[in-house]
Design a protein around this motif. Structure first.
Motif, PDB file in Angstrom:
ATOM      1  N   ILE A 121       5.922 -12.794   6.830  1.00  0.00           N
ATOM      2  CA  ILE A 121       4.966 -12.523   6.344  1.00  0.00           C
ATOM      3  C   ILE A 121       4.028 -13.944   6.548  1.00  0.00           C
ATOM      4  CG2 ILE A 121       3.261 -11.273   4.822  1.00  0.00           C
ATOM      5  CD1 ILE A 121       5.100 -10.097   6.444  1.00  0.00           C
ATOM      6  N   PRO A 164      -0.848 -10.464   9.330  1.00  0.00           N
ATOM      7  CA  PRO A 164       0.784  -9.843   8.748  1.00  0.00           C
ATOM      8  C   PRO A 164       0.538  -8.167   9.187  1.00  0.00           C
ATOM      9  CG  PRO A 164       0.022 -11.069   7.230  1.00  0.00           C
ATOM     10  CD  PRO A 164      -1.054 -11.139   7.845  1.00  0.00           C
ATOM     11  N   SER A 165      -0.309  -7.361   8.849  1.00  0.00           N
ATOM     12  CA  SER A 165       0.056  -6.211   9.059  1.00  0.00           C
ATOM     13  C   SER A 165       0.201  -5.709  10.684  1.00  0.00           C
ATOM     14  CB  SER A 165      -0.379  -5.409   8.864  1.00  0.00           C
ATOM     15  OG  SER A 165      -2.131  -5.595   8.450  1.00  0.00           O
ATOM     16  N   VAL A 222       3.453  -6.933  12.125  1.00  0.00           N
ATOM     17  CA  VAL A 222       4.999  -5.945  11.577  1.00  0.00           C
ATOM     18  C   VAL A 222       4.879  -4.805  12.121  1.00  0.00           C
ATOM     19  CG1 VAL A 222       5.463  -4.548  10.066  1.00  0.00           C
ATOM     20  CG2 VAL A 222       4.912  -7.299   9.737  1.00  0.00           C
ATOM     21  N   LEU A 268      11.850  -8.563   6.066  1.00  0.00           N
ATOM     22  CA  LEU A 268      11.071  -9.364   5.533  1.00  0.00           C
ATOM     23  C   LEU A 268      11.003 -10.555   4.569  1.00  0.00           C
ATOM     24  CD1 LEU A 268       8.652  -6.125   4.650  1.00  0.00           C
ATOM     25  CD2 LEU A 268       8.391  -7.599   6.659  1.00  0.00           C
ATOM     26  N   TRP A 281      -2.513  -8.906   1.714  1.00  0.00           N
ATOM     27  CA  TRP A 281      -1.492  -8.979   2.553  1.00  0.00           C
ATOM     28  C   TRP A 281      -0.687  -7.589   1.836  1.00  0.00           C
ATOM     29  CZ3 TRP A 281       3.555 -10.145   0.583  1.00  0.00           C
ATOM     30  CH2 TRP A 281       3.560 -11.242  -0.125  1.00  0.00           C
ATOM     31  N   ASP A 293      -2.108  -4.505   2.834  1.00  0.00           N
ATOM     32  CA  ASP A 293      -1.517  -3.852   3.553  1.00  0.00           C
ATOM     33  C   ASP A 293      -0.898  -3.510   4.277  1.00  0.00           C
ATOM     34  OD1 ASP A 293      -5.525  -4.828   3.952  1.00  0.00           O
ATOM     35  OD2 ASP A 293      -4.989  -6.518   4.675  1.00  0.00           O
ATOM     36  N   LEU A 294       0.363  -4.175   3.901  1.00  0.00           N
ATOM     37  CA  LEU A 294       1.026  -3.569   4.202  1.00  0.00           C
ATOM     38  C   LEU A 294       1.351  -2.580   3.325  1.00  0.00           C
ATOM     39  CD1 LEU A 294       3.075  -7.327   4.943  1.00  0.00           C
ATOM     40  CD2 LEU A 294       3.006  -6.088   6.077  1.00  0.00           C
ATOM     41  N   TRP A 305       4.075  -1.664  -3.598  1.00  0.00           N
ATOM     42  CA  TRP A 305       5.480  -1.132  -2.467  1.00  0.00           C
ATOM     43  C   TRP A 305       5.746  -0.030  -2.897  1.00  0.00           C
ATOM     44  CZ3 TRP A 305       6.867  -6.299   0.418  1.00  0.00           C
ATOM     45  CH2 TRP A 305       6.200  -7.195   1.488  1.00  0.00           C
TER      46      TRP A 305
END
Length: 233
Positions: A150, A160-161, A164, A174, A194, A197-198, A230
């Motif tokens: 990332i 990145p999202s 990916v 990752l 980020w 977004d991920l 996450w």
């Protein structure tokens, strides 16, 4: 099944075994990436000296391996030393085109001997990654599994999202680290875009999330940020 949150084998100054001993005795961390990015005579000698002691930690740790920056046939000694307990091996693409055919041949040899899905191609520089990825797609074992770095994507100005999401079915690892516009492999802060977004990908990801920072205090803080952003890791 949730992702495995991993740290490098260098979290404090010392050898592989000294770092593993620290992680085992002083932390709750249980996944480690063994770093062989630089594999010179000193690193070779250290692996030879500590090989059995490293392996002795395999019941307590889940291990992955980061292979040298430019892989060579002689580096198979790393695979021979670790394949019995390491789940996977991160590979960088060659930096120049004239090494590409040798690279693909070597990957076919290794994938045949150690398992085609244990080698993850990492995006270092995207032009080099794309070239190697296309070449491997036409190789004996087809498109490889991927390690999505990332931080490297952000360095190259890639969101990145989206990157990916386009490759989600092939991504097994990752690599995460901060980037401030000038430096990467630095700590990151809660609330960085980020991360949010991920989040949809990361919350359903069941592979390895390697935090590429090299001091335990930074890693401990990064783990808390990732767990908050996450979900359960």
């Amino acid at each position: 099944m949730s992702a495995r949150l991993s740290v490098p084998s260098y979290v404090l100054p010392g050898t592989y075994v000294e770092n593993l001993r620290f992680l085992d005795e002083r932390t709750a961390q249980r996944d480690v990436e063994l770093l062989f990015f630089i594999y010179d005579d000193d690193a070779r000698a250290l692996l030879k000296a500590e090989r059995r002691d490293i392996e002795s930690y395999s019941p307590r740790f889940g291990f992955t391996v980061h292979m040298p920056d430019a892989v060579e046939a002689s580096h198979e000694e790393i695979l021979e030393a670790t394949a019995g307990y390491a789940s996977s091996f991160v590979i960088h693409p060659p930096r120049v085109d004239d090494r590409l055919s040798d690279f693909v041949y070597l990957m076919d040899e290794w994938r045949g001997r150690y398992g085609p899905d244990r080698f993850f191609l990492e995006n270092t520089v995207l032009t080099r990654f794309d070239t190697a990825n296309r070449a491997l797609a036409d190789s004996e074992y087809g498109p490889p599994r991927l390690c999505a770095d990332i931080g490297h994507l952000r360095v190259e100005g890639v969101e990145p999202s989206a990157w990916v999401a386009e490759r989600a079915g092939r991504i097994s690892e990752l690599h995460v680290h901060g980037y401030d516009g000038e430096r990467d492999h630095i700590p990151f802060a809660a609330g960085e875009r980020w991360l949010s977004d991920l989040s949809p990908f990361a919350r359903s990801f069941s592979g390895v999330i390697e935090m590429e920072l090299f001091a335990w205090a930074e890693l401990d803080a990064a783990a808390a940020i990732l767990r908050d952003a996450w979900g359960a890791i």
